[in-house]
Design a protein around this motif. Structure first.
Motif, PDB file in Angstrom:
ATOM      1  N   SER A  59       3.712  -8.882 -12.964  1.00  0.00           N
ATOM      2  CA  SER A  59       4.563  -9.687 -12.221  1.00  0.00           C
ATOM      3  C   SER A  59       4.633 -11.021 -12.484  1.00  0.00           C
ATOM      4  O   SER A  59       3.796 -11.668 -12.886  1.00  0.00           O
ATOM      5  CB  SER A  59       4.310  -9.661 -10.669  1.00  0.00           C
ATOM      6  OG  SER A  59       4.725 -10.362  -9.865  1.00  0.00           O
ATOM      7  N   GLY A  95       2.494 -10.083  -5.401  1.00  0.00           N
ATOM      8  CA  GLY A  95       2.866 -10.285  -6.765  1.00  0.00           C
ATOM      9  C   GLY A  95       1.642 -10.360  -7.659  1.00  0.00           C
ATOM     10  O   GLY A  95       1.733 -10.674  -8.761  1.00  0.00           O
ATOM     11  N   TYR A 128       7.786  -0.237  -4.264  1.00  0.00           N
ATOM     12  CA  TYR A 128       7.398  -1.879  -4.584  1.00  0.00           C
ATOM     13  C   TYR A 128       5.933  -1.658  -5.098  1.00  0.00           C
ATOM     14  O   TYR A 128       5.351  -2.542  -5.033  1.00  0.00           O
ATOM     15  CB  TYR A 128       7.532  -2.568  -3.418  1.00  0.00           C
ATOM     16  CG  TYR A 128       9.291  -2.458  -2.935  1.00  0.00           C
ATOM     17  CD1 TYR A 128       9.979  -3.358  -3.509  1.00  0.00           C
ATOM     18  CD2 TYR A 128       9.441  -1.709  -1.870  1.00  0.00           C
ATOM     19  CE1 TYR A 128      11.348  -3.126  -3.252  1.00  0.00           C
ATOM     20  CE2 TYR A 128      10.757  -1.707  -1.567  1.00  0.00           C
ATOM     21  CZ  TYR A 128      11.627  -2.405  -2.189  1.00  0.00           C
ATOM     22  OH  TYR A 128      13.237  -2.200  -1.754  1.00  0.00           O
ATOM     23  N   ASN A 130       3.399  -1.133  -7.779  1.00  0.00           N
ATOM     24  CA  ASN A 130       3.772  -1.228  -9.434  1.00  0.00           C
ATOM     25  C   ASN A 130       2.430  -1.001 -10.136  1.00  0.00           C
ATOM     26  O   ASN A 130       1.497  -1.599  -9.787  1.00  0.00           O
ATOM     27  CB  ASN A 130       4.524  -2.118  -9.981  1.00  0.00           C
ATOM     28  CG  ASN A 130       6.160  -2.457  -9.507  1.00  0.00           C
ATOM     29  OD1 ASN A 130       6.658  -1.434  -9.316  1.00  0.00           O
ATOM     30  ND2 ASN A 130       6.483  -3.513  -9.299  1.00  0.00           N
ATOM     31  N   ASP A 157       5.149  -5.668  -5.479  1.00  0.00           N
ATOM     32  CA  ASP A 157       6.558  -6.366  -5.866  1.00  0.00           C
ATOM     33  C   ASP A 157       6.826  -7.330  -4.993  1.00  0.00           C
ATOM     34  O   ASP A 157       7.165  -6.808  -3.722  1.00  0.00           O
ATOM     35  CB  ASP A 157       7.535  -5.092  -6.224  1.00  0.00           C
ATOM     36  CG  ASP A 157       8.736  -6.177  -6.951  1.00  0.00           C
ATOM     37  OD1 ASP A 157       8.722  -7.138  -6.757  1.00  0.00           O
ATOM     38  OD2 ASP A 157       9.509  -5.188  -7.607  1.00  0.00           O
ATOM     39  N   ASP A 159       9.553  -8.401  -4.061  1.00  0.00           N
ATOM     40  CA  ASP A 159      11.045  -8.140  -3.443  1.00  0.00           C
ATOM     41  C   ASP A 159      10.763  -7.327  -2.100  1.00  0.00           C
ATOM     42  O   ASP A 159      11.578  -7.032  -1.295  1.00  0.00           O
ATOM     43  CB  ASP A 159      11.488  -7.136  -4.504  1.00  0.00           C
ATOM     44  CG  ASP A 159      12.221  -8.127  -5.382  1.00  0.00           C
ATOM     45  OD1 ASP A 159      12.340  -9.156  -5.415  1.00  0.00           O
ATOM     46  OD2 ASP A 159      12.718  -7.418  -6.605  1.00  0.00           O
TER      47      ASP A 159
END
Length: 208
Positions: A59, A95, A128, A130, A157, A159
């Motif tokens: 990220s 993140g 989300y 990862n 993530d 997002d």
């Protein structure tokens, strides 16, 4: 006597119906075979069913907000392994790239093999979550009493905070389950000359 005759038009109609039925059946079979890889692709892209995402890069954005990831380990019946996370949970910033570790030990007296599947809960968070490195879906063989370290590199993530249903999420559970893999049976070698041959006596060799 009058002979029964079949209307040529009716014959063509019957053949057309048979062709349509055959084509429909073939299409259904094709869809059945395609359903599994298509479903897997759908889960991988959307995270449906808690399927996590596999990425090649880390990220590039870290939020000033923490989230806790819990680690769960399971072993299906028939696999004599002790499988567990080295720590039950980890808290990091959303993140931020983190690394967790699992260990597997073969408790049996012969080599055994297994393969891990995984999922994330809540399921919607799978899209989300990862993973950069993972031991999942890889065949692993352990010698008797052998213990190995199995790292997982991942990040959540950023997002995820833009999803209304997940914006207040504080905990994600990553769960793995190891299943046994049956070893291939060895192919019997052809007997060598003079080995494993049973001689028989025929009537021609009997005297009298």
């Amino acid at each position: 006597m009058a002979q029964n005759t079949i209307d040529p038009g009716k014959q063509r109609s019957n053949r057309l119906i048979a062709a349509i039925c055959l084509a429909f059946f073939g299409g259904m079979v094709g869809m059945a075979y395609a359903a599994v890889p298509l479903y897997a692709m759908f889960c991988q892209i959307t995270g449906y069913g808690g399927t996590t995402q596999r990425v090649e890069q880390y990220s590039d954005r870290v939020l000033d907000r923490e989230i806790t990831v819990r680690f769960d380990a399971n072993v299906a019946g028939g696999l004599p392994w002790e499988f567990k996370p080295t720590e039950r949970s980890m808290t990091m910033k959303i993140g931020e790239t983190a690394q967790a570790h699992y260990t597997s030990t073969n408790m049996f007296s012969v080599p055994t093999a297994g393969r891990a599947t995984f999922n994330v809960t809540p399921e919607m968070a799978g899209a989300y979550f990862n993973k950069v490195e993972c031991f999942c879906f890889t065949d692993t063989t352990l010698k008797p009493g052998e213990t190995i370290d199995m790292p997982v590199v991942f990040f959540v993530d950023p997002d995820i905070v833009d999803v209304p249903e997940l914006k207040n999420l504080t905990t994600i559970t990553l769960s793995y389950t190891f299943f046994p893999i049956e070893a291939e049976k060895p192919v019997a070698a052809a007997p060598q000359a003079g080995e494993g041959v049973i001689e028989t006596t025929t009537d021609d060799n009997l005297g009298g």
